[in-house]
Design an enzyme around this catalytic site. Sequence first.
Site, PDB file in Angstrom:
ATOM      1  N   CYS A  23     -14.896   3.218  51.247  1.00  0.00           N
ATOM      2  CA  CYS A  23     -15.347   2.588  52.016  1.00  0.00           C
ATOM      3  C   CYS A  23     -15.498   2.719  53.764  1.00  0.00           C
ATOM      4  O   CYS A  23     -15.218   3.636  54.518  1.00  0.00           O
ATOM      5  CB  CYS A  23     -15.508   1.103  51.745  1.00  0.00           C
ATOM      6  SG  CYS A  23     -17.087   0.471  52.313  1.00  0.00           S
ATOM      7  N   HIS A  75     -17.821   1.586  46.277  1.00  0.00           N
ATOM      8  CA  HIS A  75     -16.725   1.608  45.936  1.00  0.00           C
ATOM      9  C   HIS A  75     -16.489   2.029  44.285  1.00  0.00           C
ATOM     10  O   HIS A  75     -16.819   0.918  43.776  1.00  0.00           O
ATOM     11  CB  HIS A  75     -16.522  -0.377  45.882  1.00  0.00           C
ATOM     12  CG  HIS A  75     -16.347  -0.997  46.956  1.00  0.00           C
ATOM     13  ND1 HIS A  75     -14.887  -0.836  48.146  1.00  0.00           N
ATOM     14  CD2 HIS A  75     -17.046  -1.178  48.315  1.00  0.00           C
ATOM     15  CE1 HIS A  75     -15.031  -1.563  48.863  1.00  0.00           C
ATOM     16  NE2 HIS A  75     -16.155  -1.420  49.384  1.00  0.00           N
ATOM     17  N   GLU A 122     -14.109   1.704  42.004  1.00  0.00           N
ATOM     18  CA  GLU A 122     -12.891   1.150  41.769  1.00  0.00           C
ATOM     19  C   GLU A 122     -13.244  -0.176  41.067  1.00  0.00           C
ATOM     20  O   GLU A 122     -12.785  -0.050  39.996  1.00  0.00           O
ATOM     21  CB  GLU A 122     -12.027   0.633  42.427  1.00  0.00           C
ATOM     22  CG  GLU A 122     -12.498  -0.942  44.058  1.00  0.00           C
ATOM     23  CD  GLU A 122     -13.177  -0.025  44.773  1.00  0.00           C
ATOM     24  OE1 GLU A 122     -12.977   1.332  45.140  1.00  0.00           O
ATOM     25  OE2 GLU A 122     -12.965  -0.661  45.843  1.00  0.00           O
TER      26      GLU A 122
END
Length: 544
Positions: free
Chosen positions: A388, A514, A516
């Site tokens: 990001c 994202h 993660e």
Amino acid sequence: MNKFIFVSGGVCSSLGKGVSASSLGALLEGRGFNVRMVKCDPYINVDAGTMSPYQHGEVYVTDDGAETDLDLGNYARFTSGPLSHANSITTGQIYDAVIRKEREGRYLGRTIQVIPHITDEIKRRILAVAKESPDNDVVIVEIGGTVGDIESIPFLEAARQMIHELGRNNSISVHLTLIPEVAGSELKTKPTQHSVKAMQELGIQPDVLICRSPVMLDEATRRKIALFTNVENEAVIVSYDVNTTIYQVPLVFYEQKLDQIVLKKMGVEARHADLSAWYLMMDKFNTRDGKVRVGVVGKYMELHDAYKSVYEALFHAGLACGVVMDIVKIDSAQLENASDLDAVLGGGCNSPLDGILIPGGFGERGIDGMTRAAAWARTRKVPYFGICLGMQVMVIEWARNVLGWENADSTEFSHDTTHPVISLLEDQIDVQMMGGTMRLGNSESRAREGTLLKAAYGETAIHERHRHRYEFSNKYRTDMINSGLIISAFTPDDSLVESVEWPDHPWGVGVQFHPEFKSKPTAAHPLFTAFVKALIKNSAENHG
Ligand code: GLN
């Protein structure tokens, strides 16, 4: 089957209620039950989206774009049920909904009160999660805060009512407490006794206690706790400190039969337990050899929770690749004045970083330090992963140092930049309200053939979550491509750039989304795994 487990906490905060609730969820899933996780947060914010990472740690984003408490990240890592807006309940949302109904005149002139109107709204939302799918077996409701806090009383009262209304067969209370060690040796049970008393005063008798303790408690201590708290001996579970990983906690609970005890209390026959994925994960943990050093260059470094999912995803990828991740947290502001980046990031000749990761973030502070770190990674051919903001930094650095546009910037950080290479998304220009108005949640990107991104995912269609207001400016697309920057993914309609890569570089990837949030200890995320493989290769070259 619709059963409810209310998980509360006492004595003090940060005992790992989220991990305990999630671990119980993992055990019940291991026995084939469909589990849904709900977090009740006593704060008055409508969601976590407007809170500073320093106040509250990371904001976990769901597929449907809810900006939630980081405990939902724990749920996602330990369990597999869907998570959405419905799984994150805050006092702010409850009051917002009740006041709105009141303004619409839907209470027919009645006086609106905490009991029953606020508690009814809490109960309605918890029941709605159970009813979402006819296959749901158990809803685990974690109540944030510590018993005794003013803010969490309405949630505990709603839990009390539900336990009373549904009957103890259908709803139970699991209470987490602390057994502190005084003067280095003695373990104290008194805080637990007081904490259970506080629960009883609110009308809730805990069915199960989970006692956080530095060590396993002996039988006599467990019996003593049981005697003072009206909890059965076997239902006093000890969450002793594991010096391995939090992902061992489900197995610690399993050894003490937590899942069987909970099922018995709810009158459900235990099915066969399959925890092979968790045992396999622990095998991987114990057999890792080799270590790689990754520098996470960000702005909220003092607080581990601020980038929690990123650290966890790195750890998961390390497990998948059989290496220990040595994560070096670097405050980007400190890089701004460093005279010799080789010395800081390259660690002299002794322990250079094997790679750099720049995670998400907001606001101007520390951006120049990140840009310098990106320039260092690009020119020194060190693996780089930008997430990001980390991708936006990659684009700014390229514009400044390769295209020579010295004051290229994002309009988030500079209004008078001559080259706004990152700028506000079109539909963000008139946005006034800050809460819940970013580009949020899951959307599709298409990876281009021959890119590192495509190689990592193994497929073209990528589904990842977003949380940002600013975007790669399309008016610079041609300049960027002509100067060699690789655009490795777009939205399906080609309108937005989703990922960039450095040419002539071992592994330099930036993604606007994202990844993660989707990584699990038992299933590492492919993009993190690809990054860790690049770190391993670089480490072998560094040290070989
Ligand atoms: N601040 C940037 C934006 O809003 C990046 C956001 C992020 O990293 N999550 O676009």
